[in-house]
Write a protein that holds these residues in place. Sequence first.
Motif: not given
Length: 262
Positions: A176, A181-182, A70, A41, A73, A179, A77
């Motif tokens: 966190e 993934p949880e 991930h 990220t 996502q 962002e 993004r």
Amino acid sequence: MQTEKVENHIVNWLKDYASKAGVKGFVVGVSGGIDSAVTSTLCAKTGLRVLCIEMPIHQAESHVSRANEHIAQLKTRFANVEATRADLTPVFEEFKTEITMEGEQATIDMALANTRARLRMTTLYYYAGLYGLLVAGTGNKVEDFGVGFYTKYGDGGVDLSPIADLMKSEVYKLGELLEVPESIIKASPSDGLFGDARSDEDQIGASYPELEWAMNMDEEGKTARDFSGRKQEVFKIYKRYNNNNRHKMIPIPICEIPRNML
């Protein structure tokens, strides 16, 4: 930790390093864990090309699903993120047919686990060379400079290490903010080198918060005699790994030839 400032600092450091190196971006091995998620990220936020590679070798399904979540996502993004998959299971199995499998089973299992990491390193550098990218490492400070919990010339074989000055707890805080993934935030840390769901804590015998504490105590000059009970046990675990893996944390020894011999 000033999380937003740390994020911006790392992103700018990555951009500056890539610019000076004259490369187009980064390649990152994505495992489904917090470290690779944060690293990829951060690389994506540079705006440079980022190639995420999933490299399963008899991987636990939970690891595969988190990695895929991930990557999906990230691609949503960031327009600069691409992904590919290199299933290294057949390569690994073929390798096993060409080597001896004699010896103690635990020793064989560990050697094969490290081989998995080295096959992945080779794959990352293949794509890095193909596209003019840098291999971004995913090791954190506890792993890289505390217990040495990585494979020499495997996941330790990288061009640069964006998060290697961050403790594991700090990586989670950054995750966190970024962002991640949880499912990855909540997952137990695992190196995924044994084809099952065993965690890092299962292997080491101590959790990352415990290891961070021990690393801090060691830097303060404490010894095992300063503690008792579980703290003493954890400190001894930390020191055992730190001492045994010291060879990973220092430059390769060079036999220097006296000048009068040359």
